[in-house]
Motif scaffolding. Structure first.
Motif, PDB file in Angstrom:
ATOM      1  N   GLY A  66    -139.189  59.700 -12.601  1.00  0.00           N
ATOM      2  CA  GLY A  66    -139.143  61.125 -12.883  1.00  0.00           C
ATOM      3  C   GLY A  66    -137.742  61.641 -13.154  1.00  0.00           C
ATOM      4  N   GLY A  67    -136.731  60.775 -13.011  1.00  0.00           N
ATOM      5  CA  GLY A  67    -135.351  61.171 -13.288  1.00  0.00           C
ATOM      6  C   GLY A  67    -134.488  61.227 -12.054  1.00  0.00           C
ATOM      7  N   GLY A  68    -133.246  60.958 -12.224  1.00  0.00           N
ATOM      8  CA  GLY A  68    -132.288  60.981 -11.130  1.00  0.00           C
ATOM      9  C   GLY A  68    -132.028  59.595 -10.565  1.00  0.00           C
ATOM     10  N   TYR A  69    -131.211  59.565  -9.519  1.00  0.00           N
ATOM     11  CA  TYR A  69    -130.792  58.307  -8.909  1.00  0.00           C
ATOM     12  C   TYR A  69    -130.738  58.444  -7.394  1.00  0.00           C
ATOM     13  N   ARG A  70    -130.906  57.327  -6.733  1.00  0.00           N
ATOM     14  CA  ARG A  70    -130.713  57.266  -5.289  1.00  0.00           C
ATOM     15  C   ARG A  70    -129.873  56.034  -4.996  1.00  0.00           C
ATOM     16  N   SER A  71    -129.379  55.951  -3.784  1.00  0.00           N
ATOM     17  CA  SER A  71    -128.515  54.820  -3.453  1.00  0.00           C
ATOM     18  C   SER A  71    -128.966  54.124  -2.179  1.00  0.00           C
ATOM     19  N   THR A  72    -128.717  52.831  -2.154  1.00  0.00           N
ATOM     20  CA  THR A  72    -128.911  52.022  -0.961  1.00  0.00           C
ATOM     21  C   THR A  72    -127.528  51.767  -0.383  1.00  0.00           C
ATOM     22  N   VAL A  73    -127.386  52.021   0.909  1.00  0.00           N
ATOM     23  CA  VAL A  73    -126.093  51.928   1.578  1.00  0.00           C
ATOM     24  C   VAL A  73    -126.134  50.796   2.601  1.00  0.00           C
ATOM     25  N   GLN A  74    -125.114  49.952   2.587  1.00  0.00           N
ATOM     26  CA  GLN A  74    -124.991  48.876   3.574  1.00  0.00           C
ATOM     27  C   GLN A  74    -123.653  49.055   4.286  1.00  0.00           C
ATOM     28  N   VAL A  75    -123.709  49.134   5.614  1.00  0.00           N
ATOM     29  CA  VAL A  75    -122.474  49.231   6.395  1.00  0.00           C
ATOM     30  C   VAL A  75    -122.356  47.999   7.289  1.00  0.00           C
ATOM     31  N   LYS A  76    -121.129  47.513   7.441  1.00  0.00           N
ATOM     32  CA  LYS A  76    -120.836  46.362   8.305  1.00  0.00           C
ATOM     33  C   LYS A  76    -119.608  46.683   9.135  1.00  0.00           C
ATOM     34  N   HIS A  77    -119.659  46.276  10.394  1.00  0.00           N
ATOM     35  CA  HIS A  77    -118.522  46.481  11.285  1.00  0.00           C
ATOM     36  C   HIS A  77    -118.486  45.335  12.284  1.00  0.00           C
ATOM     37  N   SER A  78    -117.348  44.694  12.404  1.00  0.00           N
ATOM     38  CA  SER A  78    -117.166  43.626  13.394  1.00  0.00           C
ATOM     39  C   SER A  78    -116.323  44.157  14.533  1.00  0.00           C
ATOM     40  N   SER A  79    -116.721  43.816  15.757  1.00  0.00           N
ATOM     41  CA  SER A  79    -115.965  44.234  16.933  1.00  0.00           C
ATOM     42  C   SER A  79    -116.159  43.196  18.030  1.00  0.00           C
ATOM     43  N   PRO A  80    -115.366  43.273  19.090  1.00  0.00           N
ATOM     44  CA  PRO A  80    -115.535  42.332  20.201  1.00  0.00           C
ATOM     45  C   PRO A  80    -116.929  42.409  20.837  1.00  0.00           C
ATOM     46  N   GLU A  81    -117.574  43.580  20.726  1.00  0.00           N
ATOM     47  CA  GLU A  81    -118.922  43.749  21.293  1.00  0.00           C
ATOM     48  C   GLU A  81    -119.995  43.097  20.415  1.00  0.00           C
ATOM     49  N   GLY A  82    -119.629  42.677  19.230  1.00  0.00           N
ATOM     50  CA  GLY A  82    -120.572  42.031  18.322  1.00  0.00           C
ATOM     51  C   GLY A  82    -120.535  42.657  16.945  1.00  0.00           C
ATOM     52  N   ASP A  83    -121.140  41.954  16.014  1.00  0.00           N
ATOM     53  CA  ASP A  83    -121.196  42.442  14.639  1.00  0.00           C
ATOM     54  C   ASP A  83    -122.326  43.458  14.484  1.00  0.00           C
ATOM     55  N   PHE A  84    -122.087  44.420  13.624  1.00  0.00           N
ATOM     56  CA  PHE A  84    -123.057  45.471  13.337  1.00  0.00           C
ATOM     57  C   PHE A  84    -123.277  45.502  11.834  1.00  0.00           C
ATOM     58  N   GLU A  85    -124.535  45.495  11.422  1.00  0.00           N
ATOM     59  CA  GLU A  85    -124.863  45.613  10.004  1.00  0.00           C
ATOM     60  C   GLU A  85    -126.117  46.457   9.870  1.00  0.00           C
ATOM     61  N   ARG A  86    -126.064  47.398   8.954  1.00  0.00           N
ATOM     62  CA  ARG A  86    -127.200  48.306   8.750  1.00  0.00           C
ATOM     63  C   ARG A  86    -127.319  48.601   7.258  1.00  0.00           C
TER      64      ARG A  86
END
Length: 79
Positions: free
Chosen positions: A23-43
């Motif tokens: 129908g028109g327009g755009y959307r986005s898929t977002v990926q975030v990553k963060h590494s820390s001593p508590e463990g890796d985070f990915e969403r």
């Protein structure tokens, strides 16, 4: 055509890719990553907004991902 964007510094990164919406327009898929001593985070998540241009979709997706990183690093939430 799909656009993508990436922002990274040190232990974190944000990646965004756009896709056309029926129908028109755009959307986005977002990926975030963060590494820390508590463990890796990915969403990975689909941005909740629809945009008229790919440029707007990429920029707002990067902003949204950077907000996630900021909140995660501030320990505002645990996921």
């Amino acid at each position: 055509m799909t656009l993508s964007g990436n922002v990274q510094e040190g232990a974190w990164s944000v990646n965004v890719q756009t896709e056309p919406v029926e129908g028109g327009g755009y959307r986005s898929t977002v990926q975030v990553k963060h590494s820390s001593p508590e463990g890796d985070f990915e969403r990975t998540f689909l941005h909740g907004k629809q945009f008229s241009t790919e440029r707007e979709a990429v920029l707002d997706g990067l902003r949204e991902g950077m907000t996630w990183i900021e909140l995660k690093m501030a320990r505002t939430f645990k996921v």
